[in-house]
Structure formats: structure tokens, C-alpha cells
Design a protein around this motif. Structure first.
Motif, PDB file in Angstrom:
ATOM      1  N   ARG A  22       0.835  -1.203   0.000  1.00  0.00           N
ATOM      2  CA  ARG A  22       0.000   0.000   0.000  1.00  0.00           C
ATOM      3  C   ARG A  22       0.874   1.260   0.000  1.00  0.00           C
ATOM      4  N   ILE A  23       1.894   1.284   0.830  1.00  0.00           N
ATOM      5  CA  ILE A  23       2.775   2.441   0.925  1.00  0.00           C
ATOM      6  C   ILE A  23       3.502   2.674  -0.396  1.00  0.00           C
ATOM      7  N   ARG A  24       3.939   1.607  -1.023  1.00  0.00           N
ATOM      8  CA  ARG A  24       4.615   1.721  -2.318  1.00  0.00           C
ATOM      9  C   ARG A  24       3.657   2.285  -3.368  1.00  0.00           C
ATOM     10  N   GLN A  25       2.410   1.819  -3.362  1.00  0.00           N
ATOM     11  CA  GLN A  25       1.408   2.316  -4.306  1.00  0.00           C
ATOM     12  C   GLN A  25       1.123   3.796  -4.088  1.00  0.00           C
ATOM     13  N   GLU A  26       1.330   4.266  -2.871  1.00  0.00           N
ATOM     14  CA  GLU A  26       1.118   5.677  -2.554  1.00  0.00           C
ATOM     15  C   GLU A  26       2.330   6.547  -2.896  1.00  0.00           C
ATOM     16  N   GLY A  27       3.371   5.925  -3.465  1.00  0.00           N
ATOM     17  CA  GLY A  27       4.505   6.708  -3.936  1.00  0.00           C
ATOM     18  C   GLY A  27       5.777   6.582  -3.129  1.00  0.00           C
ATOM     19  N   SER A  28       5.860   5.595  -2.249  1.00  0.00           N
ATOM     20  CA  SER A  28       7.080   5.412  -1.466  1.00  0.00           C
ATOM     21  C   SER A  28       8.270   5.135  -2.375  1.00  0.00           C
ATOM     22  N   PRO A  29       9.440   5.701  -2.053  1.00  0.00           N
ATOM     23  CA  PRO A  29      10.636   5.411  -2.842  1.00  0.00           C
ATOM     24  C   PRO A  29      11.258   4.059  -2.532  1.00  0.00           C
ATOM     25  N   MET A  30      10.812   3.413  -1.472  1.00  0.00           N
ATOM     26  CA  MET A  30      11.432   2.150  -1.077  1.00  0.00           C
ATOM     27  C   MET A  30      10.832   0.960  -1.802  1.00  0.00           C
ATOM     28  N   PHE A  31      11.694   0.075  -2.301  1.00  0.00           N
ATOM     29  CA  PHE A  31      11.222  -1.194  -2.833  1.00  0.00           C
ATOM     30  C   PHE A  31      10.624  -2.005  -1.675  1.00  0.00           C
ATOM     31  N   PRO A  32       9.459  -2.637  -1.886  1.00  0.00           N
ATOM     32  CA  PRO A  32       8.906  -3.480  -0.825  1.00  0.00           C
ATOM     33  C   PRO A  32       9.887  -4.536  -0.316  1.00  0.00           C
ATOM     34  N   SER A  33      10.673  -5.115  -1.204  1.00  0.00           N
ATOM     35  CA  SER A  33      11.631  -6.149  -0.786  1.00  0.00           C
ATOM     36  C   SER A  33      12.658  -5.577   0.187  1.00  0.00           C
ATOM     37  N   VAL A  34      13.142  -4.376  -0.092  1.00  0.00           N
ATOM     38  CA  VAL A  34      14.130  -3.745   0.790  1.00  0.00           C
ATOM     39  C   VAL A  34      13.495  -3.386   2.127  1.00  0.00           C
ATOM     40  N   ARG A  35      12.280  -2.866   2.067  1.00  0.00           N
ATOM     41  CA  ARG A  35      11.585  -2.471   3.297  1.00  0.00           C
ATOM     42  C   ARG A  35      11.347  -3.686   4.194  1.00  0.00           C
ATOM     43  N   LEU A  36      10.884  -4.776   3.638  1.00  0.00           N
ATOM     44  CA  LEU A  36      10.622  -5.964   4.445  1.00  0.00           C
ATOM     45  C   LEU A  36      11.913  -6.541   5.021  1.00  0.00           C
ATOM     46  N   ALA A  37      12.972  -6.551   4.219  1.00  0.00           N
ATOM     47  CA  ALA A  37      14.259  -7.042   4.716  1.00  0.00           C
ATOM     48  C   ALA A  37      14.761  -6.165   5.855  1.00  0.00           C
ATOM     49  N   GLN A  38      14.616  -4.856   5.698  1.00  0.00           N
ATOM     50  CA  GLN A  38      15.031  -3.924   6.741  1.00  0.00           C
ATOM     51  C   GLN A  38      14.235  -4.158   8.024  1.00  0.00           C
ATOM     52  N   ASN A  39      12.933  -4.370   7.892  1.00  0.00           N
ATOM     53  CA  ASN A  39      12.085  -4.608   9.056  1.00  0.00           C
ATOM     54  C   ASN A  39      12.533  -5.839   9.830  1.00  0.00           C
ATOM     55  N   LEU A  40      12.862  -6.924   9.117  1.00  0.00           N
ATOM     56  CA  LEU A  40      13.317  -8.129   9.800  1.00  0.00           C
ATOM     57  C   LEU A  40      14.660  -7.892  10.468  1.00  0.00           C
ATOM     58  N   LEU A  41      15.567  -7.240   9.760  1.00  0.00           N
ATOM     59  CA  LEU A  41      16.896  -7.000  10.300  1.00  0.00           C
ATOM     60  C   LEU A  41      16.834  -6.123  11.551  1.00  0.00           C
ATOM     61  N   GLU A  42      15.966  -5.131  11.538  1.00  0.00           N
ATOM     62  CA  GLU A  42      15.894  -4.179  12.658  1.00  0.00           C
ATOM     63  C   GLU A  42      15.129  -4.727  13.864  1.00  0.00           C
ATOM     64  N   THR A  43      14.214  -5.672  13.648  1.00  0.00           N
ATOM     65  CA  THR A  43      13.342  -6.128  14.742  1.00  0.00           C
ATOM     66  C   THR A  43      13.546  -7.584  15.146  1.00  0.00           C
ATOM     67  N   GLY A  44      14.194  -8.376  14.289  1.00  0.00           N
ATOM     68  CA  GLY A  44      14.311  -9.800  14.583  1.00  0.00           C
ATOM     69  C   GLY A  44      13.017 -10.561  14.389  1.00  0.00           C
ATOM     70  N   GLY A  45      12.029  -9.924  13.761  1.00  0.00           N
ATOM     71  CA  GLY A  45      10.767 -10.599  13.476  1.00  0.00           C
ATOM     72  C   GLY A  45       9.677 -10.334  14.493  1.00  0.00           C
ATOM     73  N   VAL A  46       9.842  -9.304  15.311  1.00  0.00           N
ATOM     74  CA  VAL A  46       8.832  -8.939  16.315  1.00  0.00           C
ATOM     75  C   VAL A  46       8.209  -7.598  15.932  1.00  0.00           C
ATOM     76  N   ILE A  47       6.878  -7.540  15.889  1.00  0.00           N
ATOM     77  CA  ILE A  47       6.180  -6.276  15.648  1.00  0.00           C
ATOM     78  C   ILE A  47       5.747  -5.740  17.008  1.00  0.00           C
ATOM     79  N   HIS A  48       6.519  -4.810  17.537  1.00  0.00           N
ATOM     80  CA  HIS A  48       6.226  -4.264  18.857  1.00  0.00           C
ATOM     81  C   HIS A  48       5.041  -3.301  18.806  1.00  0.00           C
ATOM     82  N   GLU A  49       4.441  -3.063  19.951  1.00  0.00           N
ATOM     83  CA  GLU A  49       3.244  -2.223  20.010  1.00  0.00           C
ATOM     84  C   GLU A  49       3.539  -0.762  19.718  1.00  0.00           C
TER      85      GLU A  49
END
Length: 257
Positions: free
Chosen positions: A19-46
Motif C-alpha cells: 500500500r505504501i509503495r502504491q502511494e509513492g514510497s521510494p522504497m522497494f517493498p523487498s528492501v523495506r521488508l528485509a530492513q524490518n526483519l533485520l531491525e526487529t528480529g521478526g517482532v512487531i512491537h506495540e
């Protein structure tokens, strides 16, 4: 939120990332998801900060309203790992975090990130522009992208969904639940209409069609039919499910609580 499997982590975040990419984000979804895993270890904190964005200058905006959490972290300083504590931004949703990150990436410092023509190049440029201090940051992102085949999400981010014919004059808005994107919405005449089946089923409701009206768990709601899709007012859908819609006028989103 408990730690997710890698598959569940990516599948949970992917609709919001696309959705964010469709709204014009400069980030590739693949890069964003990889970054999210690297930064959080797979936990979505509150607090929904999936990219390690610090409070910084403390300047608030439409997507970050000044909330913060203090936690441990590490940085590479003069080639050495140093442990420290820092204040990180806290957000209302994953969507708010992504939009705030995009505001950062739209500053002159990150021009090379925005201009990157491939996920690999973008991973390199995130480090080159100073987003992270770890020299291995680009190679770690690329390894995650390849290991989990994340480029499959990049194509989805380029697809634009047209507005329904009967709502073509409406303002497109975003519907969020538990911090994540679940549906597009269309604001027209003071009411926000959402596709009943996709939004309702994402919320665990049983959706049906009588021929003239959408039913939610058997109860009929005011309905609008366009291109074979039934739309209902988001307030009516929320009420039928015991939820409350909260309008965020700055971000132009509705959060279901």
C-alpha cells in the motif's frame, strides 16, 4: 506481539508495505521488508517502529506525534560495536511508521536511496547515505531479500487500483486495524465507504449479499454496489463488529479500535 515465524512476519506486513509503495514510497517493498526483519528480529512491537528511527530533533509531523520509547541498541563507532541506550519514535501504526520513514528518505541526504533502480542498489545506498552504521548492513539486507524471495512483492507495489465508478469523486483513504492496512476506503459526503467482503473478512466477519444489501454476520447494512463489489459505510461495519473507528485527519486514515 509475540515473535512471528519469518513467513508470518512478511505476510503480515506485506499488504501495508505494498500500500505504501502504491502511494509513492521510494522504497522497494523487498528492501523495506528485509530492513524490518533485520531491525526487529521478526517482532512487531506495540510501538510499531520497525526501522530503528530515533527521536532525533523531536520535530513532530502528520505521522509521528512525539511519542517515544527508550531501549538498548548498538552502533558501530570507529570499527567497534558499542552498546548504548537511545530514544526511539513510537507510532500509532505500522502505516504511520512507514510514512514517517518516507519523509526522512525524501530529504536531500537520501537522494541516492530514492534514485536507486534496484533493491540491491537501494540497500547499498541506505548505508552509503548514513542510515545505518554497520558496514555489513547492505549485505545483510540483500541476503534476507534473496533467502525469502522478497522481490515477489515489488511487482505488486507498482499496481494501481482504480476507484470504483460510483465513488470516483471520493477521496481515497486508508483503513487500519491492529496497526496494519486492511482495506482502501473512499470518503464521500462525510461517509467513508469500504469494500464489505475484503474489509469485513479481514476483521473476522461473515459477509453475504442478499441481492440488494450486504449482510455482516447476518445483519443487513446500507450498501452501495459498484463493479460487482458491495461497499458499506465504515462506521456501520465497525458498529456491527463492536469496533470504533478513529479518524486521523493529518494522516488521512481510519484506525479501528
Amino acid at each position: 506481539m509475540a515473535q512471528l515465524t519469518r513467513k508470518a512476519f512478511f505476510e503480515t506486513l506485506a499488504p501495508t508495505v505494498i500500500r505504501i509503495r502504491q502511494e509513492g514510497s521510494p522504497m522497494f517493498p523487498s528492501v523495506r521488508l528485509a530492513q524490518n526483519l533485520l531491525e526487529t528480529g521478526g517482532v512487531i512491537h506495540e510501538w510499531f517502529n520497525l526501522g530503528g528511527i530515533k527521536v532525533g530533533s523531536g520535530q513532530t509531523n502528520a505521522y509521528w506525534h512525539g511519542e517515544a520509547v527508550v531501549k538498548g541498541t548498538w552502533e558501530v563507532v570507529d570499527g567497534r560495536n558499542e552498546t548504548t541506550r537511545a530514544a526511539f519514535r513510537a507510532y500509532k501504526s505500522v502505516y504511520h511508521f512507514y510514512k514517517d520513514l518516507d519523509m526522512l528518505l525524501n530529504t536531500p541526504r537520501y537522494e541516492r536511496v530514492r534514485k536507486a533502480l534496484s533493491p540491491e542498489r537501494q540497500a547499498d545506498m541506505l548505508f552509503a547515505c548514513g542510515y545505518a552504521t554497520d558496514p555489513s548492513y547492505p549485505s545483510k539486507l540483500k541476503a534476507i531479500i534473496n533467502q525469502y524471495s522478497l522481490k515477489k512483492y515489488d511487482a505488486a507495489g507498482t499496481k494501481q487500483v482504480p476507484k470504483p465508478e460510483k465513488l470516483k469523486e471520493a477521496e481515497g483513504i486508508t483503513l487500519l486495524y491492529n496497526g496494519l492496512f486492511i482495506s482502501s476506503g473512499y470518503l464521500l459526503g462525510g461517509s467513508t465507504w469500504v469494500p464489505a467482503r475484503s474489509a469485513g473478512e479481514a476483521l473476522g466477519a461473515e459477509i453475504d449479499w442478499t441481492g440488494t444489501q450486504v449482510t455482516v454476520n447476518g445483519d443487513p447494512l446500507e450498501s452501495l454496489l459498484s463493479e460487482a463489489t458491495g461497499y458499506v459505510p465504515v462506521r456501520a461495519l465497525a458498529a456491527a463488529l463492536g469496533l470504533a473507528p478513529v479518524w486521523d485527519p493529518a494522516a488521512r486514515v481510519i484506525l479501528l479500535k
